[in-house]
Design a protein around this motif. Structure first.
Motif, short mmCIF file in Angstrom:
data_model
loop_
_atom_site.label_atom_id
_atom_site.label_comp_id
_atom_site.label_asym_id
_atom_site.label_seq_id
_atom_site.Cartn_x
_atom_site.Cartn_y
_atom_site.Cartn_z
N MET A 1 -7.94 -2.12 3.90
CA MET A 1 -6.67 -1.82 3.84
C MET A 1 -5.85 -3.10 3.31
N ARG A 2 -4.78 -2.44 2.30
CA ARG A 2 -3.68 -3.45 1.01
C ARG A 2 -2.60 -3.24 1.66
N ILE A 3 -1.88 -3.88 0.94
CA ILE A 3 -0.28 -3.39 1.59
C ILE A 3 0.13 -1.96 0.45
N ILE A 6 -0.30 0.08 3.56
CA ILE A 6 0.89 0.37 4.33
C ILE A 6 2.48 1.07 3.74
N ALA A 9 1.05 4.83 3.95
CA ALA A 9 0.68 5.55 5.25
C ALA A 9 2.91 5.56 5.78
N ASN A 10 3.66 4.28 5.24
CA ASN A 10 5.29 4.42 5.33
C ASN A 10 5.75 5.87 5.44
N ARG A 13 4.36 8.82 6.72
CA ARG A 13 4.91 8.79 7.84
C ARG A 13 6.33 9.65 8.49
N GLU A 324 8.34 -3.03 13.56
CA GLU A 324 7.40 -3.48 12.54
C GLU A 324 7.41 -4.84 11.38
N LEU A 328 4.64 -7.95 11.11
CA LEU A 328 3.64 -8.19 10.17
C LEU A 328 3.81 -9.49 9.84
#
Lengths: 420, 244
Positions: A1-3, A6, A9-10, A13, A324, A328
């Protein structure tokens, strides 16, 4: 998991919004690429035409004793026995390192001759080169071919009673250019039934008989009062075999300063005075720059709209993702981490938009080129333009998203996590 | 020695002295020892959540100090406070606030995303946190594919993945039914038994019963236990003990 995980994934999405952003950036970049590519092609073509439209460099003997005006250019020492130029000098002009940039090299010998009791300026020219240089010339009659064929300026022809006006109308109709006339050959005279016609085609010049092949329609220039004959014939007639009064040069100055060409000709002809016709060069530069400025201005507006679109979308996304972002921040993400995550998303979207826009712009240019270009010059796939497109897309993306990203990073986490 | 020391903390919203000022916390002082499980109860609007966000280094008090492990938290810059949250605190929110587009393992890994650890180490830590809350076999599930109780446990796993000394929870069973609420509370109890310091806001007396100590807050002030025979006993004192 790294920035970056995210960020990716965003994007996954919100595929619809990501696609909308990519499309927006693509359209902006495609418009800019198409406009700039087309304008560059048109600019090159216009530049080429302007380069060919009249001389932008004049070579004259290095003599300042007397001057004679010719075509708006001051030509020194043309009718006196100073150091004349020669045919060899014209050949040496064609030998400069920048010779590929020389569109036309038009040598001339000028001399005053007596024609039926009048003093007329006679120019010996290489008609092949001269016709390329004087694309605005139109004539009634045909293109001179033989050694004793003459082309007479309108005022000179009128003074020598070579022409007659039809129905008293002195206005001049639109007639084909010399080049077109040359193609028409035998049909030339039938086409020249406008408002004046050639009524006499024989002329005695200093005791020698010439045929008047054609008469130039009025140009408003010095050539209206001149006569033109084949260079070798005029050289023989004036008793100056192999000599020249001046050489007019039309240089293609697209990517090289005209001063460099002037310097190279000067090096080849140390005894000549070579000067750029600054007015022509400046007019060309201004025309070409105006085209570029127009394309840049339109591209700028389109890209600004693209940046505003990104700004609106990203601002909306920040509001949508308040919770969200608050989470964070609450679990220890620094402001820089939030900005990095959002900018990473924009970076990915912008890169995709830049590449797609570049490809679409190139395809659009190819499709539109035939409507804008006479030569239909082909378009090259330029990696530098692709890189520039991506960089511009990144800049537009950054410009449109930096404020929303900063705003997101400033969200109060305690308020954000309460947000539902 | 107390791990958390809250000294005379006040919090007001709106311009002070403007008349529109709302004083939410009024001189709250409390201490939490390492390994302690403290529950905070109180009616709605009493200042529970505000006190929790002050403890969570997210909400600068108008007056007073918060010292955790000897660190004066609000003397730190905003970015250093973010680092403090990452190193010292784990949050469990009432709504869980899970990322719906990330699977369970990814959700748990979120706090690790900004740590300079190898991908393998991050994965191992996240799996270990999932195992602690009994979700080892649900790593690939999206939050929407988990039950309410599992989502609550997942939120706890995310909060403890960094191994924070202090776990803060804001009504972690507020949206759950009794059975799934108990499921979540059992995790808190087990973590506390393993030495985890827990500070939990709750409305639920049975949840509070799991804590070593229950604090009551009314109108921005810590108050005596309204149910205690001797009201003085209810103030910042240990309760009867952990429920079994």
């Amino acid at each position: 998991m790294r920035i970056s995980t995210i960020a990716l994934a965003n994007l996954r999405r919100r595929k619809g919004k990501a696609a909308f952003l990519v499309a927006g950036i693509s359209i902006g970049i495609a418009t800019a690429v198409a406009l700039l590519t087309l304008s560059e092609t048109i600019r090159d073509e216009v530049g080429l035409q302007l380069d060919q439209f009249g001389a932008n460099i004049v070579v004259v003997p290095r003599s300042n004793s007397l001057a004679l005006d010719y075509g708006g250019v001051t030509v020194s020492g043309v009718s006196f026995d100073v150091a004349q130029l020669s045919d060899e000098d014209a050949r040496r002009v064609r030998d400069i390192p920048y010779r590929s940039r020389l569109a036309v090299v038009a040598p001339k010998l000028l001399g005053a001759v007596e024609v039926e009791g009048r003093q007329v300026l006679l120019a010996g020219v290489d008609f092949e080169e001269e016709l390329k240089l004087k694309r605005w010339w139109r004539l009634v009659g045909e293109r001179p071919r033989g050694e004793t064929d003459l082309l007479v300026g309108y005022e000179a022809a009128r003074a020598l009673s070579l022409v007659e006006h039809a129905m008293g109308d002195r206005s001049v109709p639109v007639v084909p250019t010399l080049a077109q006339t040359a193609e028409m050959k035998g049909h030339a005279h039938q086409s020249m039934d406008g408002h004046f016609r050639v009524v006499r085609d024989r002329l005695t010049v200093a005791g020698r008989e010439y045929r008047v092949a054609g008469v130039l329609t009025p140009t408003g220039g010095r050539e209206d009062e001149m006569m033109f004959g084949r260079l070798d014939g005029v050289q023989a007639h004036l008793g100056k075999p192999g000599q020249l009064s001046l050489v007019e040069v039309s240089a293609l100055c697209q990517d090289c300063p005209v001063e460099d060409i002037v310097a190279q000709i000067n090096q080849q002809l140390p005894n000549a005075r070579v000067s750029a016709v600054q007015q022509a060069v400046r007019a060309r530069t201004e025309t070409v720059e105006r085209l570029t400025r127009f394309a840049l201005a339109v591209s700028g507006v389109v890209l600004l709209i693209g940046a505003l679109m990104i700004f609106t979308t990203m601002s909306g996304a920040v509001v949508e993702r308040t919770k969200e972002i608050g989470v964070l921040r609450a679990i220890g993400f620094r402001r820089a981490h939030i900005i990095k995550g959002l900018m990473l998303e924009v970076l990915l979207v912008s890169t995709a938009g830049g590449l797609l826009g570049w490809a679409a712009g190139l395809l659009a240019s190819r499709a539109l080129l035939p409507y804008f270009s006479q030569t239909g010059a082909g378009l090259e796939v330029d990696p530098a333009l692709a890189a520039l497109s991506v960089l511009t897309a990144l800049a537009v993306g950054a410009a449109g998203s930096i404020y929303p990203a900063l705003r997101a990073s400033r969200l109060d986490p305690s308020e954000a996590v309460r947000y539902v | 020695m107390s791990f958390v020391v809250v000294s005379d903390v006040s919090k007001a919203y709106g311009a002070v002295g403007s008349g529109a000022e709302t004083r939410v916390l009024k001189g709250v002082s409390l201490e939490v020892r390492e390994g302690e499980f403290v529950a905070l109860m109180g009616p709605s609007g009493s200042g529970k959540s505000t006190l929790l966000t002050v403890l969570g280094a997210m909400n600068r008090p108008t007056a007073g100090r918060l010292v955790v492990d000897g660190i004066d938290v609000y003397a730190l810059s905003e970015e250093r406070r973010a680092d403090f949250r990452r190193e010292y605190l784990g949050f469990v929110f009432q709504q869980h606030h899970l990322m719906p587009f990330l699977n369970a393992l990814e959700n748990v890994s979120l706090p690790l995303a900004i740590l300079p650890l190898s991908a393998r180490e991050k994965r191992e830590r996240a799996r270990s946190a999932l195992a602690k809350v009994g979700l080892a076999d649900k790593a690939a599930r999206l939050p929407s594919q988990l039950s309410g109780g599992e989502q609550g446990r997942l939120a706890i796993a995310r909060a403890i993945v960094n191994g924070p000394p202090l776990l803060l929870a804001d009504e972690p069973t507020g949206t759950l039914d009794t059975r799934t609420g108990d499921e979540v509370m059992r995790v808190f109890r087990d973590l506390n038994r393993a030495g985890q310091t827990v500070f939990m806001v709750t409305h639920n007396p049975s949840n509070a019963a799991l804590a070593h100590r229950v604090l009551y807050i009314v109108d921005g002030r810590l108050a005596p236990d309204p149910h205690a025979a001797d009201p003085a006993e209810g103030l910042c004192l240990p309760t009867a003990g952990l429920a079994q």
